[in-house]
Design an enzyme around this catalytic site. Structure first.
Site, PDB file in Angstrom:
ATOM      1  CG  HIS A  98      48.173  50.219  42.739  1.00 41.30           C
ATOM      2  ND1 HIS A  98      48.208  49.400  43.843  1.00 41.30           N
ATOM      3  CD2 HIS A  98      47.064  50.980  42.887  1.00 41.30           C
ATOM      4  CE1 HIS A  98      47.166  49.645  44.618  1.00 41.30           C
ATOM      5  NE2 HIS A  98      46.448  50.612  44.060  1.00 41.30           N
ATOM      6  CG  ASP A 100      44.705  54.558  43.630  1.00 38.95           C
ATOM      7  OD1 ASP A 100      44.924  53.338  43.513  1.00 38.95           O
ATOM      8  OD2 ASP A 100      44.472  55.108  44.721  1.00 38.95           O
ATOM      9  CG  HIS A 253      48.359  52.788  47.426  1.00 39.10           C
ATOM     10  ND1 HIS A 253      48.284  53.838  46.544  1.00 39.10           N
ATOM     11  CD2 HIS A 253      47.212  52.085  47.264  1.00 39.10           C
ATOM     12  CE1 HIS A 253      47.153  53.773  45.876  1.00 39.10           C
ATOM     13  NE2 HIS A 253      46.481  52.718  46.290  1.00 39.10           N
ATOM     14  NE  ARG A 268      40.465  54.496  46.175  1.00 37.25           N
ATOM     15  CZ  ARG A 268      41.132  53.997  45.153  1.00 37.25           C
ATOM     16  NH1 ARG A 268      42.088  53.095  45.354  1.00 37.25           N
ATOM     17  NH2 ARG A 268      40.854  54.362  43.930  1.00 37.25           N
TER      18      ARG A 268
END
Ligand code: SIN
Length: 280
Positions: A98, A100, A253, A268
């Site tokens: 995907h 983000d 990723h 993150r």
């Protein structure tokens, strides 16, 4: 000052940066790091000791921070998301390819992921170079794709009937309005490098605009298989002190879910993007 070294991480994807302390970067070193980020799409660092405050300060040098409502936050900072899988949990976050936030009108620019607690083995993250993916297509297909836009959504994941509702991370959705939908060009021009990038992804792209899902699927599947070829991807093995910084516009990723029974925790921070522009 140590000499900053930037080298390819694999033949087709990623860069490895050494000789820097991310918690204390000079302006000159930050320029080298930022250039490497733009050149490689994803850059990796080893042996870092970033506190949460240094993580935040580093992110702010790249841009303003986006709060992702899906992830839990650290108890100290709501800007830092916990990408966490507990020993009893089966589902991980981000376990399929995907990009983000592609379901947002203005998708995130990138993220900085810091290792905090790692399983004894496994839990690697795969990355995919979407600029190389586009470069590898025929001129005919490139021209066709440049005329297309695609619908991106997360309803099939976060919605009432979505996939995550049926998993052991359903509680992360509770009381949150996370559903988003956006239309983006299939080929974008990178706002800083000017490179042409294939901007569709298996996680969030639902169909081409004006096409049905059934019509879109064969071409999307073809693009996904080409993009995720071994030559175009790399696999990052996390170690204590590892950091990855990725450009969300030019990479995909995938978090590998192969460490059941152990805890994995990464921090993150996601950085704000700019509107996407179609490649000419
Ligand atoms: C993500 O940001 O999608 C998760 C990446 C990872 O856990 O390795």
């Amino acid at each position: 000052m140590q000499q900053v070294k930037v080298e390819p991480y694999s033949g087709g994807c990623g860069g490895l940066v050494s000789g820097v302390d991310l918690g204390n970067l000079t302006d000159e070193e930050f320029t080298v790091v930022r250039d490497a980020f733009l050149q490689y799409g994803v850059i990796f660092f080893r042996h870092q000791q970033l506190s949460q405050e240094q993580h935040l300060a580093l992110a702010r040098r790249f841009g303003s921070i986006v709060i992702n409502k899906f992830f839990p936050e650290t108890s100290e900072y709501h800007e830092i998301a916990e990408v966490r899988k507990e020993p009893a949990q089966k589902t991980n976050i981000g376990g399929g390819w995907h990009t983000d936030h592609s379901y947002d009108e203005i998708p995130a620019m990138g993220s900085i992921l810091v290792a905090r607690e790692l399983p004894s083995s496994g839990g690697d993250t795969l990355f995919c170079n979407m600029s190389a993916a586009f470069d590898g297509l025929s001129d005919g297909l490139k021209t066709t794709l440049k005329g297309l836009s695609a619908i991106h959504s997360n309803e099939h994941l976060y919605g009432e009937q979505g996939l995550y509702k049926k998993t052991d991370i359903a509680d992360l959705l509770h009381g949150k309005d996370l559903v988003g939908k956006a239309v983006h060009p299939v080929v974008i021009e990178h706002p800083e490098t000017g490179r042409e990038i294939l901007y569709v992804n298996p996680g969030h792209t639902r169909r081409f605009d004006g096409w049905s899902a059934a019509e879109s699927k064969p071409l999307l599947d073809y693009l996904y298989s080409v993009a995720s070829s071994a030559e175009n991807t790399c696999r990052f093995r996390w170690e204590p002190g590892s950091v990855a910084i990725w450009d969300n516009r030019s990479t995909w990723h995938l978090a590998v879910n192969d460490y059941h029974g152990e805890r994995r925790l990464l921090h993150r921070i996601t950085i704000d993007g700019a509107p996407l522009k179609a490649a000419a």
